[in-house]
Scaffold this motif. Structure first.
Motif, PDB file in Angstrom:
ATOM      1  N   THR A  84     -44.979  26.474 -49.678  1.00 23.76           N
ATOM      2  CA  THR A  84     -45.342  25.488 -48.647  1.00 23.76           C
ATOM      3  C   THR A  84     -44.204  25.015 -47.745  1.00 23.76           C
ATOM      4  O   THR A  84     -44.414  24.116 -46.939  1.00 23.76           O
ATOM      5  CB  THR A  84     -46.030  24.233 -49.229  1.00 23.76           C
ATOM      6  N   GLU A  85     -43.047  25.578 -47.832  1.00 17.66           N
ATOM      7  CA  GLU A  85     -41.936  25.085 -47.035  1.00 17.66           C
ATOM      8  C   GLU A  85     -41.702  25.965 -45.809  1.00 17.66           C
ATOM      9  O   GLU A  85     -42.078  27.126 -45.781  1.00 17.66           O
ATOM     10  CB  GLU A  85     -40.669  25.013 -47.877  1.00 17.66           C
ATOM     11  N   SER A  86     -41.039  25.387 -44.831  1.00 19.62           N
ATOM     12  CA  SER A  86     -40.770  26.075 -43.577  1.00 19.62           C
ATOM     13  C   SER A  86     -39.531  26.960 -43.676  1.00 19.62           C
ATOM     14  O   SER A  86     -38.720  26.818 -44.589  1.00 19.62           O
ATOM     15  CB  SER A  86     -40.560  25.046 -42.464  1.00 19.62           C
ATOM     16  N   LYS A  87     -39.406  27.831 -42.695  1.00 20.79           N
ATOM     17  CA  LYS A  87     -38.194  28.646 -42.613  1.00 20.79           C
ATOM     18  C   LYS A  87     -36.979  27.753 -42.411  1.00 20.79           C
ATOM     19  O   LYS A  87     -35.909  28.042 -42.923  1.00 20.79           O
ATOM     20  CB  LYS A  87     -38.308  29.659 -41.470  1.00 20.79           C
ATOM     21  N   ARG A  88     -37.158  26.676 -41.682  1.00 16.86           N
ATOM     22  CA  ARG A  88     -36.036  25.749 -41.456  1.00 16.86           C
ATOM     23  C   ARG A  88     -35.558  25.153 -42.779  1.00 16.86           C
ATOM     24  O   ARG A  88     -34.354  24.989 -42.989  1.00 16.86           O
ATOM     25  CB  ARG A  88     -36.450  24.649 -40.476  1.00 16.86           C
ATOM     26  N   ALA A  89     -36.470  24.840 -43.676  1.00 18.36           N
ATOM     27  CA  ALA A  89     -36.072  24.314 -44.989  1.00 18.36           C
ATOM     28  C   ALA A  89     -35.251  25.351 -45.748  1.00 18.36           C
ATOM     29  O   ALA A  89     -34.258  25.017 -46.401  1.00 18.36           O
ATOM     30  CB  ALA A  89     -37.307  23.914 -45.799  1.00 18.36           C
ATOM     31  N   VAL A  90     -35.642  26.613 -45.643  1.00 22.47           N
ATOM     32  CA  VAL A  90     -34.891  27.678 -46.313  1.00 22.47           C
ATOM     33  C   VAL A  90     -33.528  27.859 -45.640  1.00 22.47           C
ATOM     34  O   VAL A  90     -32.521  28.065 -46.324  1.00 22.47           O
ATOM     35  CB  VAL A  90     -35.697  28.993 -46.349  1.00 22.47           C
ATOM     36  N   GLU A  91     -33.487  27.779 -44.322  1.00 18.27           N
ATOM     37  CA  GLU A  91     -32.198  27.858 -43.620  1.00 18.27           C
ATOM     38  C   GLU A  91     -31.248  26.760 -44.094  1.00 18.27           C
ATOM     39  O   GLU A  91     -30.068  27.012 -44.338  1.00 18.27           O
ATOM     40  CB  GLU A  91     -32.396  27.748 -42.108  1.00 18.27           C
ATOM     41  N   ARG A  92     -31.763  25.548 -44.224  1.00 20.33           N
ATOM     42  CA  ARG A  92     -30.927  24.436 -44.722  1.00 20.33           C
ATOM     43  C   ARG A  92     -30.474  24.697 -46.152  1.00 20.33           C
ATOM     44  O   ARG A  92     -29.335  24.407 -46.516  1.00 20.33           O
ATOM     45  CB  ARG A  92     -31.683  23.108 -44.618  1.00 20.33           C
ATOM     46  N   PHE A  93     -31.365  25.264 -46.977  1.00 19.60           N
ATOM     47  CA  PHE A  93     -31.018  25.612 -48.357  1.00 19.60           C
ATOM     48  C   PHE A  93     -29.890  26.641 -48.369  1.00 19.60           C
ATOM     49  O   PHE A  93     -28.918  26.506 -49.113  1.00 19.60           O
ATOM     50  CB  PHE A  93     -32.260  26.153 -49.082  1.00 19.60           C
ATOM     51  N   ILE A  94     -30.005  27.668 -47.551  1.00 19.75           N
ATOM     52  CA  ILE A  94     -28.974  28.710 -47.479  1.00 19.75           C
ATOM     53  C   ILE A  94     -27.653  28.121 -46.978  1.00 19.75           C
ATOM     54  O   ILE A  94     -26.594  28.416 -47.542  1.00 19.75           O
ATOM     55  CB  ILE A  94     -29.436  29.879 -46.578  1.00 19.75           C
ATOM     56  N   ASP A  95     -27.722  27.278 -45.952  1.00 18.09           N
ATOM     57  CA  ASP A  95     -26.500  26.627 -45.437  1.00 18.09           C
ATOM     58  C   ASP A  95     -25.821  25.801 -46.519  1.00 18.09           C
ATOM     59  O   ASP A  95     -24.602  25.785 -46.632  1.00 18.09           O
ATOM     60  CB  ASP A  95     -26.821  25.732 -44.235  1.00 18.09           C
ATOM     61  N   ARG A  96     -26.629  25.117 -47.320  1.00 16.66           N
ATOM     62  CA  ARG A  96     -26.091  24.229 -48.359  1.00 16.66           C
ATOM     63  C   ARG A  96     -25.545  25.002 -49.554  1.00 16.66           C
ATOM     64  O   ARG A  96     -24.530  24.642 -50.129  1.00 16.66           O
ATOM     65  CB  ARG A  96     -27.190  23.260 -48.807  1.00 16.66           C
ATOM     66  N   THR A  97     -26.219  26.098 -49.929  1.00 20.57           N
ATOM     67  CA  THR A  97     -25.868  26.796 -51.166  1.00 20.57           C
ATOM     68  C   THR A  97     -25.155  28.132 -50.950  1.00 20.57           C
ATOM     69  O   THR A  97     -24.467  28.607 -51.845  1.00 20.57           O
ATOM     70  CB  THR A  97     -27.130  27.093 -51.997  1.00 20.57           C
ATOM     71  N   GLY A  98     -25.397  28.757 -49.803  1.00 21.96           N
ATOM     72  CA  GLY A  98     -24.860  30.090 -49.555  1.00 21.96           C
ATOM     73  C   GLY A  98     -25.705  31.187 -50.196  1.00 21.96           C
ATOM     74  O   GLY A  98     -25.336  32.362 -50.156  1.00 21.96           O
ATOM     75  N   TYR A  99     -26.849  30.846 -50.769  1.00 19.55           N
ATOM     76  CA  TYR A  99     -27.705  31.817 -51.458  1.00 19.55           C
ATOM     77  C   TYR A  99     -28.649  32.498 -50.469  1.00 19.55           C
ATOM     78  O   TYR A  99     -29.833  32.222 -50.409  1.00 19.55           O
ATOM     79  CB  TYR A  99     -28.517  31.163 -52.560  1.00 19.55           C
ATOM     80  N   GLU A 100     -28.093  33.414 -49.698  1.00 19.97           N
ATOM     81  CA  GLU A 100     -28.899  34.106 -48.696  1.00 19.97           C
ATOM     82  C   GLU A 100     -29.530  35.346 -49.302  1.00 19.97           C
ATOM     83  O   GLU A 100     -28.886  36.105 -50.018  1.00 19.97           O
ATOM     84  CB  GLU A 100     -28.051  34.496 -47.492  1.00 19.97           C
ATOM     85  N   ASP A 101     -30.789  35.542 -48.999  1.00 17.79           N
ATOM     86  CA  ASP A 101     -31.523  36.708 -49.484  1.00 17.79           C
ATOM     87  C   ASP A 101     -32.633  36.990 -48.482  1.00 17.79           C
ATOM     88  O   ASP A 101     -33.401  36.095 -48.129  1.00 17.79           O
ATOM     89  CB  ASP A 101     -32.125  36.413 -50.863  1.00 17.79           C
ATOM     90  N   LYS A 102     -32.721  38.229 -48.002  1.00 19.93           N
ATOM     91  CA  LYS A 102     -33.752  38.549 -47.021  1.00 19.93           C
ATOM     92  C   LYS A 102     -35.144  38.555 -47.629  1.00 19.93           C
ATOM     93  O   LYS A 102     -36.132  38.553 -46.921  1.00 19.93           O
ATOM     94  CB  LYS A 102     -33.469  39.894 -46.358  1.00 19.93           C
ATOM     95  N   LEU A 103     -35.251  38.561 -48.953  1.00 18.23           N
ATOM     96  CA  LEU A 103     -36.557  38.652 -49.581  1.00 18.23           C
ATOM     97  C   LEU A 103     -37.133  37.302 -50.005  1.00 18.23           C
ATOM     98  O   LEU A 103     -37.851  37.191 -50.986  1.00 18.23           O
ATOM     99  CB  LEU A 103     -36.517  39.633 -50.747  1.00 18.23           C
ATOM    100  N   TYR A 104     -36.825  36.243 -49.226  1.00 18.63           N
ATOM    101  CA  TYR A 104     -37.566  34.998 -49.344  1.00 18.63           C
ATOM    102  C   TYR A 104     -38.892  35.243 -48.613  1.00 18.63           C
ATOM    103  O   TYR A 104     -38.902  35.633 -47.448  1.00 18.63           O
ATOM    104  CB  TYR A 104     -36.837  33.837 -48.666  1.00 18.63           C
TER     105      TYR A 104
END
Length: 170
Positions: A100-120
């Motif tokens: 239920t979350e937006s791409k923007r929420a995932v972008e913020r998560f990646i910015d905060r954690t560095g856990y980038e993965d194209k398979l979100y």
């Protein structure tokens, strides 16, 4: 007299609540797939704007890791899921399904954690989560090479735990 009516009203609301939970539970239970069932085929949009259909990956072991960016146990298992994805890339595909979350929420998560993965992948309306009987997060579903659900794990998992399960499937 007023106390009796208040007590009866509270009891009535309680009974109605129980009935609602029961009816919703029956609806969800009838549509869900579980261990031993053929996996529910779906198409979800990925973080990379590509559409992913589960059946395109038949012949591979697939891990569906249901996730929310605000969930601390979800966040703590991401490094293990990323390591699993890299180490077993030839044999296992790991999808992180964002509920239920937006791409923007995932972008913020990646910015905060560095856990980038194209398979979100994004389950914006929870339709996939509901079909798999997902009620919380994190939850992980392991699908074998034949497209059958081999396991459904509720709670955090480690790479080692998943490896143990997928090794048994090989």
């Amino acid at each position: 007299m007023a106390k009796v009516k208040l007590g009866q009203g509270i009891a009535g609301l309680f009974v109605i609540g129980i009935l609602i939970v029961f009816v919703v539970g029956l609806k969800v239970q009838g549509d869900t797939v579980g261990v031993g069932d053929k996996a529910y085929d779906f198409v979800l949009e990925g973080y990379d704007n590509t559409s992913y259909q589960l059946s395109d990956f038949q012949g591979q072991t697939v891990i569906l890791n249901f996730f929310s960016t605000w969930c601390q146990p979800c966040e703590s298992q991401v490094p293990d899921m990323l390591a699993l994805s890299k180490e077993y890339a030839d044999d296992v595909l790991v999808f992180t399904i964002v509920k239920t979350e937006s791409k923007r929420a995932v972008e913020r998560f990646i910015d905060r954690t560095g856990y980038e993965d194209k398979l979100y992948l994004f389950d914006f309306d929870l339709s996939v989560s509901e079909r798999y009987g997902i009620t919380g997060q994190p939850e992980t579903v392991i699908i074998d090479k034949e497209g059958v659900i081999a396991d459904h794990i509720i709670g955090s998992v480690t790479k080692e735990y998943i490896v143990e399960h997928i090794t048994a499937l090989q």
